[in-house]
Motif scaffolding. Sequence first.
Motif, PDB file in Angstrom:
ATOM      1  N   ARG A   1       0.825  -1.202   0.000  1.00 25.13           N
ATOM      2  CA  ARG A   1       0.000   0.000   0.000  1.00 25.13           C
ATOM      3  C   ARG A   1       0.864   1.258   0.000  1.00 25.13           C
ATOM      4  NH1 ARG A   1      -3.993  -1.530   5.073  1.00 25.13           N
ATOM      5  NH2 ARG A   1      -5.347  -2.992   3.979  1.00 25.13           N
ATOM      6  N   TYR A   2       0.204   2.360  -0.327  1.00 24.50           N
ATOM      7  CA  TYR A   2       0.840   3.680  -0.259  1.00 24.50           C
ATOM      8  C   TYR A   2       0.242   4.437   0.915  1.00 24.50           C
ATOM      9  CZ  TYR A   2       2.165   8.450  -1.470  1.00 24.50           C
ATOM     10  OH  TYR A   2       2.673   9.721  -1.434  1.00 24.50           O
ATOM     11  N   GLY A   3       1.084   5.020   1.743  1.00 28.90           N
ATOM     12  CA  GLY A   3       0.581   5.800   2.863  1.00 28.90           C
ATOM     13  C   GLY A   3       1.644   6.000   3.919  1.00 28.90           C
ATOM     14  N   ARG A   4       1.186   6.034   5.173  1.00 29.97           N
ATOM     15  CA  ARG A   4       2.064   6.307   6.314  1.00 29.97           C
ATOM     16  C   ARG A   4       2.314   5.079   7.177  1.00 29.97           C
ATOM     17  NH1 ARG A   4       4.820  10.988   5.429  1.00 29.97           N
ATOM     18  NH2 ARG A   4       3.420  12.719   4.909  1.00 29.97           N
TER      19      ARG A   4
ATOM     20  N   GLU B   1       0.327  -5.464  10.426  1.00 24.86           N
ATOM     21  CA  GLU B   1       1.766  -5.305  10.605  1.00 24.86           C
ATOM     22  C   GLU B   1       2.305  -4.654   9.344  1.00 24.86           C
ATOM     23  OE1 GLU B   1       4.959  -8.446   9.712  1.00 24.86           O
ATOM     24  OE2 GLU B   1       4.501  -8.735  11.840  1.00 24.86           O
ATOM     25  N   SER B   2       3.017  -3.541   9.493  1.00 27.37           N
ATOM     26  CA  SER B   2       3.465  -2.758   8.339  1.00 27.37           C
ATOM     27  C   SER B   2       4.979  -2.641   8.320  1.00 27.37           C
ATOM     28  CB  SER B   2       2.844  -1.359   8.368  1.00 27.37           C
ATOM     29  OG  SER B   2       1.433  -1.429   8.366  1.00 27.37           O
ATOM     30  N   ARG B   3       5.577  -2.943   7.168  1.00 30.13           N
ATOM     31  CA  ARG B   3       7.020  -2.804   6.985  1.00 30.13           C
ATOM     32  C   ARG B   3       7.281  -1.814   5.857  1.00 30.13           C
ATOM     33  NH1 ARG B   3       9.482  -8.960   7.305  1.00 30.13           N
ATOM     34  NH2 ARG B   3       8.606  -9.511   9.344  1.00 30.13           N
ATOM     35  N   PHE B   4       8.085  -0.803   6.162  1.00 36.54           N
ATOM     36  CA  PHE B   4       8.368   0.237   5.181  1.00 36.54           C
ATOM     37  C   PHE B   4       9.246  -0.316   4.065  1.00 36.54           C
ATOM     38  CE2 PHE B   4      10.838   3.953   3.685  1.00 36.54           C
ATOM     39  CZ  PHE B   4       9.780   4.731   3.253  1.00 36.54           C
ATOM     40  N   LEU B   5       8.862  -0.046   2.828  1.00 32.57           N
ATOM     41  CA  LEU B   5       9.625  -0.516   1.672  1.00 32.57           C
ATOM     42  C   LEU B   5      10.467   0.587   1.045  1.00 32.57           C
ATOM     43  CD1 LEU B   5       6.975  -2.789  -0.108  1.00 32.57           C
ATOM     44  CD2 LEU B   5       8.932  -3.515   1.291  1.00 32.57           C
ATOM     45  N   MET B   6       9.829   1.697   0.706  1.00 32.65           N
ATOM     46  CA  MET B   6      10.583   2.783   0.068  1.00 32.65           C
ATOM     47  C   MET B   6       9.771   4.063   0.091  1.00 32.65           C
ATOM     48  SD  MET B   6      10.250   2.019  -4.031  1.00 32.65           S
ATOM     49  CE  MET B   6      11.130   0.471  -3.918  1.00 32.65           C
ATOM     50  N   PRO B   7      10.463   5.214   0.097  1.00 35.94           N
ATOM     51  CA  PRO B   7       9.747   6.489   0.004  1.00 35.94           C
ATOM     52  C   PRO B   7       9.212   6.690  -1.409  1.00 35.94           C
ATOM     53  CG  PRO B   7      12.107   6.850  -0.077  1.00 35.94           C
ATOM     54  CD  PRO B   7      11.920   5.377   0.195  1.00 35.94           C
ATOM     55  N   ALA B   8       8.204   7.526  -1.526  1.00 41.73           N
ATOM     56  CA  ALA B   8       7.638   7.824  -2.846  1.00 41.73           C
ATOM     57  C   ALA B   8       7.174   9.272  -2.877  1.00 41.73           C
ATOM     58  CB  ALA B   8       6.474   6.873  -3.159  1.00 41.73           C
ATOM     59  N   PRO B   9       8.125  10.223  -2.790  1.00 44.59           N
ATOM     60  CA  PRO B   9       7.732  11.643  -2.808  1.00 44.59           C
ATOM     61  C   PRO B   9       7.106  12.014  -4.157  1.00 44.59           C
ATOM     62  CG  PRO B   9      10.109  11.410  -3.029  1.00 44.59           C
ATOM     63  CD  PRO B   9       9.575  10.047  -2.714  1.00 44.59           C
ATOM     64  N   LEU B  10       6.217  12.992  -4.081  1.00 44.69           N
ATOM     65  CA  LEU B  10       5.454  13.411  -5.256  1.00 44.69           C
ATOM     66  C   LEU B  10       6.019  14.697  -5.837  1.00 44.69           C
ATOM     67  CD1 LEU B  10       1.845  12.910  -3.792  1.00 44.69           C
ATOM     68  CD2 LEU B  10       3.304  11.210  -4.924  1.00 44.69           C
TER      69      LEU B  10
ATOM     70  N   PRO C   1       9.351  19.130 -14.341  1.00 38.09           N
ATOM     71  CA  PRO C   1       9.755  20.511 -14.639  1.00 38.09           C
ATOM     72  C   PRO C   1      10.334  21.274 -13.456  1.00 38.09           C
ATOM     73  CG  PRO C   1       7.365  20.342 -14.495  1.00 38.09           C
ATOM     74  CD  PRO C   1       7.898  18.946 -14.411  1.00 38.09           C
ATOM     75  N   PHE C   2      10.046  20.822 -12.220  1.00 39.97           N
ATOM     76  CA  PHE C   2      10.530  21.548 -11.049  1.00 39.97           C
ATOM     77  C   PHE C   2      11.065  20.554 -10.017  1.00 39.97           C
ATOM     78  CE2 PHE C   2       6.931  23.917 -12.881  1.00 39.97           C
ATOM     79  CZ  PHE C   2       7.630  25.032 -13.326  1.00 39.97           C
ATOM     80  N   GLU C   3      12.043  20.991  -9.229  1.00 35.80           N
ATOM     81  CA  GLU C   3      12.728  20.092  -8.309  1.00 35.80           C
ATOM     82  C   GLU C   3      11.977  19.765  -7.025  1.00 35.80           C
ATOM     83  OE1 GLU C   3      16.664  21.300  -7.430  1.00 35.80           O
ATOM     84  OE2 GLU C   3      17.352  21.259  -9.520  1.00 35.80           O
ATOM     85  N   PRO C   4      11.218  20.683  -6.412  1.00 36.45           N
ATOM     86  CA  PRO C   4      10.616  20.392  -5.104  1.00 36.45           C
ATOM     87  C   PRO C   4       9.776  19.108  -5.114  1.00 36.45           C
ATOM     88  CG  PRO C   4      10.410  22.723  -5.591  1.00 36.45           C
ATOM     89  CD  PRO C   4      10.938  22.078  -6.842  1.00 36.45           C
ATOM     90  N   MET C   5       9.870  18.370  -4.016  1.00 34.40           N
ATOM     91  CA  MET C   5       9.143  17.110  -3.859  1.00 34.40           C
ATOM     92  C   MET C   5       8.297  17.209  -2.591  1.00 34.40           C
ATOM     93  SD  MET C   5      10.559  15.069  -6.321  1.00 34.40           S
ATOM     94  CE  MET C   5      10.818  13.349  -5.903  1.00 34.40           C
ATOM     95  N   LEU C   6       7.159  16.515  -2.599  1.00 32.69           N
ATOM     96  CA  LEU C   6       6.274  16.463  -1.437  1.00 32.69           C
ATOM     97  C   LEU C   6       6.326  15.074  -0.832  1.00 32.69           C
ATOM     98  CD1 LEU C   6       3.972  17.493   0.407  1.00 32.69           C
ATOM     99  CD2 LEU C   6       2.371  16.689  -1.357  1.00 32.69           C
ATOM    100  N   ASP C   7       6.682  14.994   0.441  1.00 33.40           N
ATOM    101  CA  ASP C   7       6.667  13.720   1.151  1.00 33.40           C
ATOM    102  C   ASP C   7       5.247  13.465   1.650  1.00 33.40           C
ATOM    103  OD1 ASP C   7       7.019  11.463   2.634  1.00 33.40           O
ATOM    104  OD2 ASP C   7       8.172  12.419   4.243  1.00 33.40           O
ATOM    105  N   ALA C   8       4.462  12.754   0.860  1.00 31.12           N
ATOM    106  CA  ALA C   8       3.075  12.462   1.221  1.00 31.12           C
ATOM    107  C   ALA C   8       2.895  11.030   1.689  1.00 31.12           C
ATOM    108  CB  ALA C   8       2.155  12.733   0.025  1.00 31.12           C
ATOM    109  N   GLY C   9       3.968  10.234   1.710  1.00 34.07           N
ATOM    110  CA  GLY C   9       3.864   8.835   2.124  1.00 34.07           C
ATOM    111  C   GLY C   9       4.871   7.989   1.377  1.00 34.07           C
ATOM    112  N   GLY C  10       4.787   6.695   1.607  1.00 28.83           N
ATOM    113  CA  GLY C  10       5.670   5.753   0.935  1.00 28.83           C
ATOM    114  C   GLY C  10       4.962   4.440   0.731  1.00 28.83           C
ATOM    115  N   TYR C  11       5.691   3.462   0.223  1.00 31.59           N
ATOM    116  CA  TYR C  11       5.126   2.136  -0.016  1.00 31.59           C
ATOM    117  C   TYR C  11       5.473   1.216   1.147  1.00 31.59           C
ATOM    118  CZ  TYR C  11       4.110   3.797  -4.669  1.00 31.59           C
ATOM    119  OH  TYR C  11       3.606   4.525  -5.723  1.00 31.59           O
ATOM    120  N   TRP C  12       4.474   0.453   1.577  1.00 30.49           N
ATOM    121  CA  TRP C  12       4.583  -0.414   2.749  1.00 30.49           C
ATOM    122  C   TRP C  12       4.122  -1.822   2.394  1.00 30.49           C
ATOM    123  CZ3 TRP C  12       5.861   1.547   7.761  1.00 30.49           C
ATOM    124  CH2 TRP C  12       6.017   2.936   7.808  1.00 30.49           C
TER     125      TRP C  12
END
Length: 296
Positions: free
Chosen positions: A146-149, A156-165, A253-264
């Motif tokens: 899943r994608y989220g927090r 039971e949740s294990r973090f896999l990788m970040p996915a900034p937007l 087109p632009f560098e800024p990223m939003l940390d809205a969650g990751g894959y778990w």
Amino acid sequence: MAHPRINLGSLKVFEAAARALSLTRAAEELNVTQAAVSQQVRQLEAQLGVELFRRLPRGLALTDEGLGLLPVLQEAFDRIDDALDRVGDGLAREVVHVGVVGTFASGWLLPRLADFARRHPAVDVRISTHNNRVDPAGEGLDYAIRYGRGNWPGMESRFLMPAPLTPLCTPSLAAQLRGAAELSRFPLLRSYFVDDWRLWFEAAQVVPNGPVNGPIFDSSVTMVQCALQGLGIALAPPAMFEREIAEGRLLQPFEPMLDAGGYWLTRLALKPASAGATAFAAWLEGECGGPAGDSA
């Protein structure tokens, strides 16, 4: 109470009709006549002494007894199918069911599954995709990605990788942008969370030139396909669309990223993990950079 004369075929006919709520579609699925399906259902009802369907002017509805019987049969038939798959080729195989959010499936997991199959030939991974809404218990899943927090109750949740937007769009559309504030001149596509674009502008410290408008999709894959047609600017994780970016069909087109969650990687906390499921989790975590611990 025993029902010795009830055969597996009658139960399979009921399961197909109950799943489709249609005798006609059940007959098509089973390659028999509608009359044969109707006869089998009525025979089963007579043997059980209860009605399983309510006959409506258009279609069928399950009675309380039918609603109680259907999930039990579905689980039983799934287990039979799994057992037959394990022995059908003469090898003892274990089936692992994994539900995967569609973006992660197409953008990361599927190109790598051949490696897992090579390493674990006795484990058969079956993938189903979802739009970040999934019922692991009802769908009989060993794992759900899943994608989220990571805060799903009972999991039971294990973090896999970040996915900034970040914004992604076609080169022709990017050429029309003189700055991030001008993004609001175009439809701003998003998925799942309505505030993502507002949060991205805040993270980029940019005030848009106009209102932030655009459709909301239930799948990032569909959203990015819309962006690829030049119909708007997607807010999506570029790590899941590396091929489109490498091919020049999408630009960031632009560098800024939003940390809205990751894959778990998530699983029901009370469900024991089989050997095959444990092997899949270990392989997946290794591919993602190693285990990062569990989160309740």
